[in-house]
Design a protein around this motif. Structure first.
Motif, PDB file in Angstrom:
ATOM      1  N   UNK A 124       1.023  -1.199   0.022  1.00 35.96           N
ATOM      2  CA  UNK A 124       0.074   0.058  -0.033  1.00 35.96           C
ATOM      3  C   UNK A 124       0.824   1.323  -0.065  1.00 35.96           C
ATOM      4  N   UNK A 125       0.150   2.175  -0.520  1.00 34.80           N
ATOM      5  CA  UNK A 125       1.250   3.556  -0.588  1.00 34.80           C
ATOM      6  C   UNK A 125       1.089   4.248   0.542  1.00 34.80           C
ATOM      7  N   UNK A 126       1.889   4.866   0.867  1.00 34.42           N
ATOM      8  CA  UNK A 126       2.209   5.821   1.997  1.00 34.42           C
ATOM      9  C   UNK A 126       2.317   7.181   1.686  1.00 34.42           C
ATOM     10  N   UNK A 127       1.217   8.297   1.733  1.00 35.69           N
ATOM     11  CA  UNK A 127       1.565   9.522   1.393  1.00 35.69           C
ATOM     12  C   UNK A 127       1.690  10.205   2.678  1.00 35.69           C
ATOM     13  N   UNK A 128       1.138  11.651   2.498  1.00 38.90           N
ATOM     14  CA  UNK A 128       1.415  12.387   3.806  1.00 38.90           C
ATOM     15  C   UNK A 128       0.329  13.484   3.920  1.00 38.90           C
ATOM     16  N   UNK A 129      -0.272  13.233   5.248  1.00 35.52           N
ATOM     17  CA  UNK A 129      -1.534  14.167   5.562  1.00 35.52           C
ATOM     18  C   UNK A 129      -2.550  14.382   4.282  1.00 35.52           C
ATOM     19  N   UNK A 133      -6.273   6.062   2.100  1.00 39.30           N
ATOM     20  CA  UNK A 133      -7.352   6.618   2.764  1.00 39.30           C
ATOM     21  C   UNK A 133      -8.188   6.054   3.986  1.00 39.30           C
ATOM     22  N   UNK A 134      -7.909   4.847   4.076  1.00 38.76           N
ATOM     23  CA  UNK A 134      -8.828   4.097   5.306  1.00 38.76           C
ATOM     24  C   UNK A 134      -8.404   4.719   6.625  1.00 38.76           C
ATOM     25  N   UNK A 135      -9.146   4.165   7.801  1.00 37.87           N
ATOM     26  CA  UNK A 135      -8.997   4.493   9.151  1.00 37.87           C
ATOM     27  C   UNK A 135      -8.210   3.410   9.788  1.00 37.87           C
ATOM     28  N   UNK A 136      -7.185   3.732  10.643  1.00 35.39           N
ATOM     29  CA  UNK A 136      -6.764   2.761  11.421  1.00 35.39           C
ATOM     30  C   UNK A 136      -6.827   3.137  13.146  1.00 35.39           C
ATOM     31  N   UNK A 137      -7.587   2.247  13.986  1.00 35.70           N
ATOM     32  CA  UNK A 137      -7.471   2.575  15.249  1.00 35.70           C
ATOM     33  C   UNK A 137      -6.138   1.753  15.848  1.00 35.70           C
ATOM     34  N   UNK A 138      -5.188   2.436  16.763  1.00 36.77           N
ATOM     35  CA  UNK A 138      -4.054   1.529  17.092  1.00 36.77           C
ATOM     36  C   UNK A 138      -4.423   1.883  18.963  1.00 36.77           C
ATOM     37  N   UNK A 139      -4.489   0.484  19.383  1.00 36.85           N
ATOM     38  CA  UNK A 139      -4.890   0.545  20.702  1.00 36.85           C
ATOM     39  C   UNK A 139      -3.937  -0.499  21.571  1.00 36.85           C
ATOM     40  N   UNK A 140      -3.815  -0.062  22.900  1.00 40.58           N
ATOM     41  CA  UNK A 140      -2.901  -0.880  23.800  1.00 40.58           C
ATOM     42  C   UNK A 140      -3.772  -2.016  24.616  1.00 40.58           C
ATOM     43  N   UNK A 141      -3.532  -3.070  24.500  1.00 40.49           N
ATOM     44  CA  UNK A 141      -4.205  -4.357  25.075  1.00 40.49           C
ATOM     45  C   UNK A 141      -4.385  -3.995  26.541  1.00 40.49           C
ATOM     46  N   UNK A 174      -4.502   5.741   7.464  1.00 41.71           N
ATOM     47  CA  UNK A 174      -3.451   4.515   7.258  1.00 41.71           C
ATOM     48  C   UNK A 174      -2.096   5.279   6.699  1.00 41.71           C
ATOM     49  N   UNK A 175      -2.445   5.996   5.600  1.00 45.32           N
ATOM     50  CA  UNK A 175      -1.345   6.572   4.882  1.00 45.32           C
ATOM     51  C   UNK A 175      -0.444   7.214   6.095  1.00 45.32           C
ATOM     52  N   UNK A 176      -1.355   8.188   6.504  1.00 43.47           N
ATOM     53  CA  UNK A 176      -0.404   9.226   7.472  1.00 43.47           C
ATOM     54  C   UNK A 176       0.370   8.428   8.538  1.00 43.47           C
ATOM     55  N   UNK A 177      -0.307   7.591   9.264  1.00 48.35           N
ATOM     56  CA  UNK A 177       0.574   6.859  10.285  1.00 48.35           C
ATOM     57  C   UNK A 177       1.646   6.019   9.886  1.00 48.35           C
ATOM     58  N   UNK A 178       1.638   5.549   8.555  1.00 46.22           N
ATOM     59  CA  UNK A 178       2.755   4.741   8.008  1.00 46.22           C
ATOM     60  C   UNK A 178       3.592   5.720   7.813  1.00 46.22           C
TER      61      UNK A 178
END
Ligand code: MG
Length: 395
Positions: A1-6, A108-116, A176-180
């Motif tokens: 997948x491609x990583x762009x910025x903001x 462009x999809x969204x990702x939630x990053x969570x601590x177990x 997704x792109x932003x955090x990558x």
């Protein structure tokens, strides 16, 4: 997948949403023989609480669990097949990157990053984070700092203005792109938001929750357990009492059992004084009034009716109110007929109607030594007690 910025595109309902749960840490400070994320919280492993929260949210399509390297197979055997299990790395940031790589999201999809280690995740927090992405580059739950804060200098303390400070929790949400892209710059960040902050992204804080507190120390598990598990109400206890007078006849009915006698009990229904007392005990334990409220003697509908109808109704009404009958004790008071020869049949009949096991039903009999109306053989009295326990599915 491609990583762009903001990436300029804002949240839309078409975006897919994945959740990455990071459970790769060692968590030594929480104590116990195993890492904190696998310890049991109210009977369920800590990491499973977060999985269940994301599974329950209708916008989250994919869940990725990042686990200690070498333990992926163990976790795969423990979690639902729908959960993708990925081995993590030596730092939290490397583990997050492993999770991001395993997702099948597009830029462009969204990702939630969570601590177990934050098992108290609720649906509202997930929804608030997704909503925040209408205007933000990233969002996280946060709480104010309630305590006074001091900075220690070489010789003195200075007060820190706490109104400008927040305790930031997870999950944190990103495109997704932003955090990558943001994480490509570092392998060891305090949290993922820091990567977006470093690049001057627009970060929004949403209302966090004390339930999202991180498990860090041994007592944290116990404290969270108290917060997450609703208190179970104590059992309820009720008593009932009834009297019926004798009139000419050939049998009495006690606990649904016909007992030959030279008289019968007079009454609007079948005059089963024992089950009337028990019905009142059950209604009393559930604070649902008395038998007369539910079956008024003035109503012709109940004339001659079998008292099992009343008893069954009381058990059902208690159940509807969240209570399960767990035991009962009945005492029949009369000089005659002799109750003892019928006692086991009376218990069995009571078990049949109430659904109680036989060993939770007591039937006893006594006389009043010739004293009073029972002593004069004018009628039979009965008293009963009932214990109701909170039903397992009680709200
Ligand atoms: Mg009665």
């Amino acid at each position: 997948m491609a990583c762009g910025f903001f990436t300029a595109t804002r949240y839309s309902a078409h975006m897919r949403i994945a959740a990455i749960i990071v459970a790769a840490g060692r968590g030594e400070r929480a104590g116990g023989d195993s890492p904190k994320q696998v310890q049991l919280l109210a009977g369920k492993p800590v990491y499973q609480w977060s999985i269940d929260a994301f599974l329950a949210h209708d916008r989250v399509e994919q869940i990725i669990l990042v686990v200690p390297a070498g333990e992926a197979e163990i976790y795969r055997s423990r979690v639902d097949d729908a959960i993708k299990v990925v081995p993590g790395g030596s730092t939290r940031t490397i583990s997050v990157k492993a999770g991001l790589q395993a997702s099948d999201l597009s830029a462009q999809d969204l990702v939630l990053i969570h601590d177990a280690a934050r098992p108290g995740l609720n649906q509202d927090t997930i929804s608030r984070l997704i909503d925040a992405m209408r205007t933000a580059d990233a969002a996280a739950p946060a709480l104010p700092v309630p305590d006074a804060l001091k900075r220690k200098g070489p010789d003195s303390l200075t007060t820190v203005i706490r109104e400008a400070l927040f305790r930031v929790q997870t999950p944190q949400i990103f495109k997704h792109a932003d955090i990558c892209e943001a994480l490509s710059q570092s392998d060891d960040l305090v949290d993922d938001l820091a990567a977006i902050e470093a690049l001057n992204g627009n970060v929004t804080l949403v209302e966090g929750s004390e339930l999202l507190a991180k498990i860090t120390y041994p007592d944290d598990l116990k404290r969270l357990e108290t917060l997450l598990m609703p208190a179970t109400p104590a059992p309820r206890f009720g008593t009932g009492y009834d009297v019926h007078a004798f009139e000419p006849g050939s049998e009495v009915i006690l606990c649904g059992v016909r007992i030959p006698h030279d008289q019968k009990l007079s009454g609007h229904s079948d005059a089963d004084v024992a089950w009337h007392a028990l019905t009142d005990a059950i209604l009393g334990a559930a604070a649902l009034g008395d038998i007369g409220d539910h079956f008024p003697p003035s109503d012709a509908k109940w004339k001659g009716v079998a008292s099992e109808v009343f008893l069954k109704h009381a058990v059902e009404q208690a159940a509807a109110a969240g209570w399960t009958l767990s035991s009962c004790d009945l005492t029949v008071i009369c000089e005659a007929p002799k109750v003892k020869p019928h006692r086991e049949t009376m218990r069995a009949e009571t078990a049949r109607i109430t659904g109680l096991p036989l060993d939770a039903i007591s039937v006893k009999a006594t006389t009043t030594e010739g004293l009073g109306f029972t002593g004069r053989r004018e009628g039979i009295a009965a008293q009963a007690s009932a214990v109701l326990s909170p039903s397992p599915n009680r709200k």
